[in-house]
Design a protein around this motif. Structure first.
Motif, short mmCIF file in Angstrom:
data_model
loop_
_atom_site.label_atom_id
_atom_site.label_comp_id
_atom_site.label_asym_id
_atom_site.label_seq_id
_atom_site.Cartn_x
_atom_site.Cartn_y
_atom_site.Cartn_z
N ALA A 108 0.84 -1.21 0.00
CA ALA A 108 0.00 0.00 0.00
C ALA A 108 0.87 1.26 0.00
CB ALA A 108 -0.93 0.00 1.21
N ALA A 109 1.94 1.24 0.80
CA ALA A 109 2.86 2.39 0.86
C ALA A 109 3.55 2.60 -0.49
CB ALA A 109 3.89 2.19 1.96
N ALA A 110 3.90 1.51 -1.17
CA ALA A 110 4.53 1.62 -2.49
C ALA A 110 3.60 2.32 -3.47
CB ALA A 110 4.91 0.23 -3.01
N ASN A 111 2.33 1.99 -3.41
CA ASN A 111 1.37 2.65 -4.30
C ASN A 111 1.26 4.14 -4.00
OD1 ASN A 111 0.11 0.66 -6.19
ND2 ASN A 111 -0.16 -0.44 -4.27
N LEU A 112 1.26 4.50 -2.72
CA LEU A 112 1.21 5.92 -2.35
C LEU A 112 2.48 6.66 -2.79
CD1 LEU A 112 -0.37 5.74 1.24
CD2 LEU A 112 -1.44 6.56 -0.88
N LEU A 113 3.63 6.02 -2.61
CA LEU A 113 4.89 6.64 -3.03
C LEU A 113 4.95 6.80 -4.55
CD1 LEU A 113 7.69 5.15 -0.77
CD2 LEU A 113 6.86 7.49 -0.86
N ALA A 114 4.44 5.83 -5.28
CA ALA A 114 4.42 5.92 -6.74
C ALA A 114 3.57 7.12 -7.18
CB ALA A 114 3.88 4.63 -7.34
N LYS A 115 2.44 7.29 -6.54
CA LYS A 115 1.57 8.43 -6.85
C LYS A 115 2.28 9.75 -6.51
CE LYS A 115 -2.97 8.65 -6.76
NZ LYS A 115 -4.33 8.49 -6.35
N LYS A 116 2.93 9.79 -5.34
CA LYS A 116 3.64 11.01 -4.92
C LYS A 116 4.77 11.34 -5.90
CE LYS A 116 4.26 12.38 -0.64
NZ LYS A 116 4.65 12.45 0.76
N TYR A 117 5.54 10.33 -6.29
CA TYR A 117 6.64 10.52 -7.23
C TYR A 117 6.11 11.04 -8.57
CZ TYR A 117 10.93 9.42 -9.86
OH TYR A 117 12.06 9.50 -10.63
N SER A 118 5.03 10.44 -9.05
CA SER A 118 4.43 10.87 -10.32
C SER A 118 4.01 12.33 -10.26
CB SER A 118 3.22 9.99 -10.66
OG SER A 118 3.64 8.67 -10.88
N GLN A 119 3.45 12.73 -9.13
CA GLN A 119 3.02 14.12 -8.97
C GLN A 119 4.22 15.07 -8.85
OE1 GLN A 119 0.51 13.62 -5.54
NE2 GLN A 119 -1.30 13.09 -6.77
N LEU A 120 5.19 14.69 -8.02
CA LEU A 120 6.37 15.54 -7.81
C LEU A 120 7.16 15.81 -9.09
CD1 LEU A 120 7.97 14.16 -4.50
CD2 LEU A 120 7.14 16.48 -4.88
N PHE A 121 7.32 14.76 -9.90
CA PHE A 121 8.20 14.85 -11.05
C PHE A 121 7.46 14.74 -12.38
CE2 PHE A 121 10.87 13.21 -7.54
CZ PHE A 121 11.71 14.31 -7.41
N ASN A 122 6.17 15.00 -12.38
CA ASN A 122 5.35 15.01 -13.60
C ASN A 122 5.55 13.73 -14.43
OD1 ASN A 122 3.54 16.08 -15.44
ND2 ASN A 122 5.14 17.08 -16.64
N GLN A 123 5.50 12.59 -13.77
CA GLN A 123 5.66 11.29 -14.44
C GLN A 123 4.31 10.76 -14.90
OE1 GLN A 123 8.94 9.47 -14.65
NE2 GLN A 123 9.24 11.68 -14.52
N ASP A 124 4.31 10.03 -16.01
CA ASP A 124 3.08 9.37 -16.44
C ASP A 124 2.70 8.29 -15.44
OD1 ASP A 124 2.97 10.94 -18.71
OD2 ASP A 124 3.83 9.42 -20.03
N SER A 125 3.71 7.55 -14.96
CA SER A 125 3.45 6.47 -14.02
C SER A 125 4.75 5.94 -13.43
CB SER A 125 2.72 5.31 -14.73
OG SER A 125 3.54 4.79 -15.76
#
Length: 142
Positions: A108-125
């Motif tokens: 669950a934490a990995a999914n939250l971090l992936a979302k945070k990373y995508s938002q921080l660095f304008n990533q598609d996924s």
């Protein structure tokens, strides 16, 4: 008579090889007994791209900040490997984070971090691959 002697010598050699294999197997079993072994472990790999789709790259400093302030504070242990892959036909440098013995909370934490990373660095996924590991061994100095 010579054939019988030769056969006898070959049999002795083969049997002594079996004894060596048996000893190696015993040693391997003894080493495994001292290791902390967990069968049927969950794991995960996270693939963080370092290219920004609108142009530019995530800097080493930006990654290190994310790693020490997000990843290291979220997970008890993980490995990071530099990788190169392709996304949408373009070569991209990335970081691969691997976690073994992942709990449901870690996933669950990995999914939250992936979302945070995508938002921080304008990533598609961020790609997250769940791993069904048949066995994990932590071998210590004892």
């Amino acid at each position: 008579m010579r054939t019988l002697s030769l056969s006898f010598c070959l049999a002795i050699l083969l049997l002594s090889g079996c004894a060596s294999i048996g000893e190696a197997k015993k040693q391997s079993l003894a080493e495994t007994a001292t290791a902390k072994v967990k069968a049927r472990s969950e794991g995960l790999k996270m693939y963080f791209g370092l290219s920004i789709p609108t142009g530019g790259h995530i800097t080493t400093s930006q990654w290190q900040h994310f790693e020490s302030n997000q990843l290291a504070k979220t997970f008890a242990g993980f490995s990071v490997v530099d990788a190169v892959g392709y996304y949408k036909g373009k070569k991209e440098h990335s970081k691969v984070v691997t976690i073994y013995n992942a709990s449901a909370e870690d996933i669950a934490a990995a999914n939250l971090l992936a979302k945070k990373y995508s938002q921080l660095f304008n990533q598609d996924s961020v790609l997250i691959a769940l791993l069904n590991v048949s066995q994990v061994s932590f071998v210590g100095k004892e």
